[in-house]
Design an enzyme around this catalytic site. Sequence first.
Site, PDB file in Angstrom:
ATOM      1  N   GLU A 136       0.868  -1.181   0.000  1.00  0.00           N
ATOM      2  CA  GLU A 136       0.000   0.000   0.000  1.00  0.00           C
ATOM      3  C   GLU A 136       0.902   1.227   0.000  1.00  0.00           C
ATOM      4  OE1 GLU A 136      -2.563   0.284   3.334  1.00  0.00           O
ATOM      5  OE2 GLU A 136      -3.038  -1.849   3.380  1.00  0.00           O
TER       6      GLU A 136
ATOM      7  N   ASP B 138      -5.230   8.254  10.792  1.00  0.00           N
ATOM      8  CA  ASP B 138      -3.828   7.928  11.006  1.00  0.00           C
ATOM      9  C   ASP B 138      -3.350   8.391  12.375  1.00  0.00           C
ATOM     10  OD1 ASP B 138      -3.392   6.712   8.525  1.00  0.00           O
ATOM     11  OD2 ASP B 138      -3.161   8.658   7.557  1.00  0.00           O
TER      12      ASP B 138
END
Length: 266
Positions: free
Chosen positions: A49, A60
Site C-alpha cells: 500500500e 492515522d
Amino acid sequence: MSTVSTAFGKAAAEDRAALVGYLPAGFPDKQTAIRAALAMGEAGADVIEVGLPYSDPLIDGPVIADAVHHALKGGTRLADVFDTVTAIANAGTAVLLMTYWNPVDKHGVDRFARDLANAGGAGLITPDLTPEEAGPWLEASDAHGLDRVFLVAPSSTAQRIERITAACRGFVYAASLMGITGTRAAVSSGAATLVERTREHTGLPVAVGLGVSNAAQAKEVAGFADGVIVGSAFVRRLAAAQDAEQAIADVRTLTADLAHGVRRTP
C-alpha cells in the site's frame, strides 16, 4: 484477475496469509521511499500500500501522520506518488494506493483512475469513502479495471458488512479496532470475530489491519485472516533510521520477520 487477487491466491496456495505492507510516498524522501518499498517486496511482502500524503489524515495515528506531514513539507506531489507506484509495479509486486477521497475528487475521479491504471496500480483503499457515496469511483474503477477496497469495522452491522463487501474488489479491509492507526501490544480480541462475520457475506479475501507490528502478532492474525496488514511498524523503522541505508535494511529485516510470521506451517 488483478495483481492483488493473484497475490492473495498465491499466498493461500502456500498455506499462509498474504503480507500487505504500507509506506507513505515521499517519506523520508521520494527515492528512499521507493527503495524501501522495493526492499519490502523483495523481502516477502505480497502487496504494498502506497500512502498518498494528505493534510488531514483522519484515521492515522501520530507515527503515520508525522511521516505524511514530513512528505508534504518535502514537496511530495501526486506525480511523485504515481512514480512510486510505477516503480513497485515494475518490480513485480502488487501495489494499491491508500488515499482519502478528497485528493481523488480534486484530481477528477475518472482521470485519477486512468492515471493510476497507467502507473501500474491495482486499485485504491479508501478509508473515508462509503459505498453510498462511491458512485463515481465504482464507475471509474470498472472502466479502468481497478480494485476497490473498503473497510469494515467491529461496529459494522451485518447489513452494513453486506453492503460494503458487495462494493469491494480485491479484498476486504477489516479494521481490527475502532480508532486511529498505530502499533499495539496485542491484537484486538474482536478481530477474529470481525473476519468471521465478514466471511458470511463475501468470498473475497479478508485482511486485518490496525495494530500488527511484529511476527508473533502476524502469526496470530494469519491463523484466522487471509491477509495481515502492517503500516505503522514500517513507518516507525523509517523514522528512526539514521540514514537511508539503515532505513532500507531495517524495513527489509522487519518484512522478512513478518513474512515468516504469516506462514501457518513451519
